[in-house]
Design an enzyme around this catalytic site. Structure first.
Site, PDB file in Angstrom:
ATOM      1  N   GLY A   1      -2.794 -14.406  -4.590  1.00  0.00           N
ATOM      2  CA  GLY A   1      -2.477 -13.223  -3.800  1.00  0.00           C
ATOM      3  C   GLY A   1      -3.683 -12.554  -3.165  1.00  0.00           C
ATOM      4  O   GLY A   1      -3.583 -11.460  -2.624  1.00  0.00           O
TER       5      GLY A   1
ATOM      6  N   ASP B   1     -10.962  -9.358  10.615  1.00  0.00           N
ATOM      7  CA  ASP B   1     -10.829  -8.152   9.798  1.00  0.00           C
ATOM      8  C   ASP B   1     -12.160  -7.402   9.715  1.00  0.00           C
ATOM      9  O   ASP B   1     -12.209  -6.181   9.890  1.00  0.00           O
ATOM     10  CB  ASP B   1     -10.341  -8.569   8.397  1.00  0.00           C
ATOM     11  CG  ASP B   1     -10.330  -7.428   7.416  1.00  0.00           C
ATOM     12  OD1 ASP B   1      -9.388  -6.625   7.465  1.00  0.00           O
ATOM     13  OD2 ASP B   1     -11.273  -7.327   6.605  1.00  0.00           O
TER      14      ASP B   1
ATOM     15  N   GLY C   1     -11.488  -0.289   1.623  1.00  0.00           N
ATOM     16  CA  GLY C   1     -10.459   0.068   0.641  1.00  0.00           C
ATOM     17  C   GLY C   1     -10.771   1.303  -0.155  1.00  0.00           C
ATOM     18  O   GLY C   1     -10.884   2.400   0.393  1.00  0.00           O
TER      19      GLY C   1
ATOM     20  N   VAL D   1       0.834  -1.202   0.000  1.00  0.00           N
ATOM     21  CA  VAL D   1       0.000   0.000   0.000  1.00  0.00           C
ATOM     22  C   VAL D   1       0.872   1.256   0.000  1.00  0.00           C
ATOM     23  O   VAL D   1       0.615   2.206  -0.747  1.00  0.00           O
ATOM     24  CB  VAL D   1      -0.969  -0.014   1.203  1.00  0.00           C
ATOM     25  CG1 VAL D   1      -1.669   1.334   1.354  1.00  0.00           C
ATOM     26  CG2 VAL D   1      -2.004  -1.121   1.036  1.00  0.00           C
TER      27      VAL D   1
ATOM     28  N   LYS E   1     -13.489  -3.580  11.254  1.00  0.00           N
ATOM     29  CA  LYS E   1     -14.154  -2.570  10.426  1.00  0.00           C
ATOM     30  C   LYS E   1     -15.502  -2.179  11.029  1.00  0.00           C
ATOM     31  O   LYS E   1     -15.901  -1.014  10.986  1.00  0.00           O
ATOM     32  CB  LYS E   1     -14.323  -3.093   9.004  1.00  0.00           C
ATOM     33  CG  LYS E   1     -12.979  -3.243   8.278  1.00  0.00           C
ATOM     34  CD  LYS E   1     -13.107  -4.038   6.994  1.00  0.00           C
ATOM     35  CE  LYS E   1     -11.759  -4.120   6.270  1.00  0.00           C
ATOM     36  NZ  LYS E   1     -11.770  -5.113   5.178  1.00  0.00           N
TER      37      LYS E   1
ATOM     38  N   GLU F   1     -10.033   6.990   5.831  1.00  0.00           N
ATOM     39  CA  GLU F   1     -10.899   6.449   4.765  1.00  0.00           C
ATOM     40  C   GLU F   1     -10.476   5.053   4.336  1.00  0.00           C
ATOM     41  O   GLU F   1     -11.317   4.201   4.032  1.00  0.00           O
ATOM     42  CB  GLU F   1     -10.879   7.415   3.574  1.00  0.00           C
ATOM     43  CG  GLU F   1     -11.756   7.036   2.411  1.00  0.00           C
ATOM     44  CD  GLU F   1     -13.234   7.023   2.768  1.00  0.00           C
ATOM     45  OE1 GLU F   1     -13.750   5.907   2.966  1.00  0.00           O
ATOM     46  OE2 GLU F   1     -13.859   8.089   2.840  1.00  0.00           O
TER      47      GLU F   1
END
Lengths: 426, 426
Positions: A177, A191, A124, A14, A195, A119
């Site tokens: 990936g 995860d 994403g 990232v 969020k 954000e």
């Protein structure tokens, strides 16, 4: 806007994307990047020096904004605290740090007069955070629900398309990936839980502790569940949701059967799709890339630009500080949830099995909506039942009673069915 | 935030919704509403005096924000100009005024140091404007395309569901309040054209003149077009799009065949659905209520809240002023567009008709993808052809040539087929 000087922590996938996008921004100067390993070969021409000493970023008086793209709880948390303490504004994609330490960090930022932009921490590239914070400002939000993890959605989509088992679909996702070597964080719902903590704070003004989020992953989902769901007009999705129910929040992530006609069921592959419900607007759906180098970098650099162009305004930070309370939110006990269920039993051939199941269900206020029984190769049968909406605690009690019965070989599956939000239900 | 005083122009359906939502906002005081007819019975308890003299709103020094919900070009334009001149910030839902006079109004606002907020002018409750302005700030936008008019989408959805003719579906939409007594503005694409002018300004920094937008409505669409489209895996939608092609913009609204697998084809009823393409993020889709009292009021009051909480910052307006040029954008000539086509001919029974059509198409670089010929009750046949991507000018030339042939009774339909954006194409 004048020239703004940035420092960055981390230079992984990232971070590299952020560097790429920043080269297109004339008024932003990236001064220094702190990394763990300065000898690593990187897939990019660096626009500035790198250092292994984070203090060179955190304590440089010229740096106004610190961009944190290291990920993980520590040392990211300590670095963010130090940066805020030095009155630097923060742009971060770190859902774990925000979910676990949000109240403390936002409080610290308020005291120091700086802003935290995040954000990229949820969905994403989909600008969901700014939509809830600014776009739907006039609304009382009652529900934010959706597909918030691209890895699990990719796996479930492959399982459906190819009739693959979970393990095979996971392996393929790892090869491509889309999943990490240790997939626990995605596959078991951690995860998404992080969020949901962040979304709860935005929608309702209070963070939820990650440990208070009801969490169930997708590793138990079988190709036959997916096929049965399809037969009844549903698709299996990992749905995260946070809903206001009285003074408590109902916050959870678990697999659900989503009707094929519902927008979330059409979110396929590694995409994210989120449904926000507000009292004035009704329902808004947003769909887009929930992860990936450039989409995530798009969210981060969007934050950097918005923050930078506000830096010219004196005391601007208050405009961006969220009205988030320092106390954690209370969550509603799962026993009170109400929703329909998909169940799959493996039973023996003895007569009256369906009758016995039906009787036990009836005693626990569970009404059957559809039923499908098929003989199997071995003696016995598989029974699939879809129920009408039922209280979670009633379902638990009925399943507990059934488990003791000699005709029941196995409760093979138990998946909740998605219903649109109702007052205090589902 | 401190107490902010507002004035409003207009009190129709949307204005009434705004008043309702404002009662939930403690720090906002609506001081006066200017209306055309003060004797009209209104479905709401008024929180403030009304007046028929707009000057009482426009010239009250205490009023900081003027909310314009009158609609229509005049006198709304004059009032907005006067309000900006008095250094009042503007919140408006008026797509016609912005599309026709945007460059001038934004320039005037810049000079006077005030901000114009207009989230409600496009896609109703869907926060599309703030998403493009702020959420996707790091992106070079290459395309904004979608279903931007709820009335026509409702009509097309009913035509498909019930096999109804356009006129019947329109009549029903009028009865249900989804279409106006004079439906021209919606049905002939003017409404979408205005919205595309605004979206072009946001995405590319220049307004497009409404008269430069290629515009074609849905009144020529027949139930048989919809059925044929379905047979080939498409749904007919009125699609508006603005795309960057070199130094010119390709801006247009016309019916299109959208693949059933594409997210826009699943936007049904009176909803809006918009697809934004950015160089970093890829594609984002937003779906929600594109019109209606409370969704539109949600967008307006969201603007009011965001503007009000910024009022405390000195010189904040520059942060919200868009980098929009005062010159109008150039648009690409339709002849250069490239896309596949759906065509329906009525032909006579003479032998070799298909061969002759194929030959003429071949001479104009048009390659046929699918063909369907059916005998009709009268002598003759109906031929449906789907082409591969073709230049608009080639198609025009081929159709011109075909029109002169004795075997061609009628070109019954000619509808473009949606393709994902490519460089300089479609």
């Amino acid at each position: 806007m004048g020239r703004v000087v940035l420092g960055m922590l981390g230079l992984g996938t990232v971070g590299t994307g952020v560097v790429r996008l920043l080269t297109q921004q004339k008024n932003l100067t990236l001064k220094k990047i702190a990394v763990r390993d300065s000898t690593k070969v990187r897939d990019i021409e660096l626009p500035c020096p790198i250092t292994t000493d984070p203090a060179e970023v955190l304590e440089d008086p010229e740096i106004e904004i610190v961009v944190e793209v290291m990920g993980g709880e520590q040392p990211a948390l300590d670095y963010i605290r130090r940066a805020i303490d030095r009155r630097k504004h923060i742009v971060t994609a770190n859902k774990e740090v925000l979910a676990k330490h949000g109240p403390e960090l936002f409080e610290q930022a308020r005291k120091k007069g700086v802003a935290i932009f995040f954000e990229a921490s949820v969905a994403g590239g989909v600008p969901l955070i700014s939509t809830i914070q600014k776009g739907l400002e006039a609304n009382e939000i009652s529900s934010v629900a959706g597909i918030l993890n691209g890895t699990t959605n990719f796996i479930l989509s492959s399982m459906e398309e190819k009739g693959e088992a979970f393990a095979d679909a996971l392996k393929q996702a790892q090869t491509l990936g889309f999943a990490e070597a240790d997939p626990t964080n995605d596959v078991e719902g951690f995860d998404v839980a992080y969020k949901l903590c962040i979304l709860s704070a935005l929608a309702y003004g209070r963070f939820v502790k990650p440990t208070s989020v009801f969490r169930q992953g997708i590793s138990q989902i079988t190709p036959s569940d997916i096929a049965h769901a399809r037969e009844f007009g549903y698709r299996v999705k990992l749905v995260g949701s946070t809903r206001a129910t009285g003074d408590k929040l109902d916050v959870r992530v678990h697999p659900m059967l989503v009707p094929l006609t519902h927008p979330l069921s059409n979110v396929s592959g590694s995409h994210n799709g989120i449904l926000v419900t507000g009292h004035a607007v009704g329902e808004i759906v947003m769909v887009g890339p929930g992860a990936g180098q450039m989409p995530t970098a798009s969210a981060i650099v969007g934050d950097i630009i918005n923050l930078s162009s506000a830096l010219q305004l004196p005391d601007f930070a208050s405009y961006f500080q969220n009205a988030i309370e320092t106390e954690w939110a209370d969550t509603a006990p799962p026993g009170d949830w109400v929703c329909p269920y998909y169940l799959k039993f493996s039973v023996s051939d003895s007569p009256g099995v369906i009758g016995q199941i039906g009787t036990i269900f009836g005693e626990h206020n569970i009404s059957i909506q559809s039923i499908l029984q098929r003989g199997t190769a071995e003696p016995g049968a598989s029974v699939v039942i879809l129920t009408h909406a039922v209280r979670n605690s009633d379902m638990d009690a009925a399943l507990g009673e059934l488990t003791g019965k000699p005709f029941l070989k196995e409760l093979a599956s138990c998946i909740r069915i998605y219903e649109p939000p109702r007052d205090g239900a589902n």
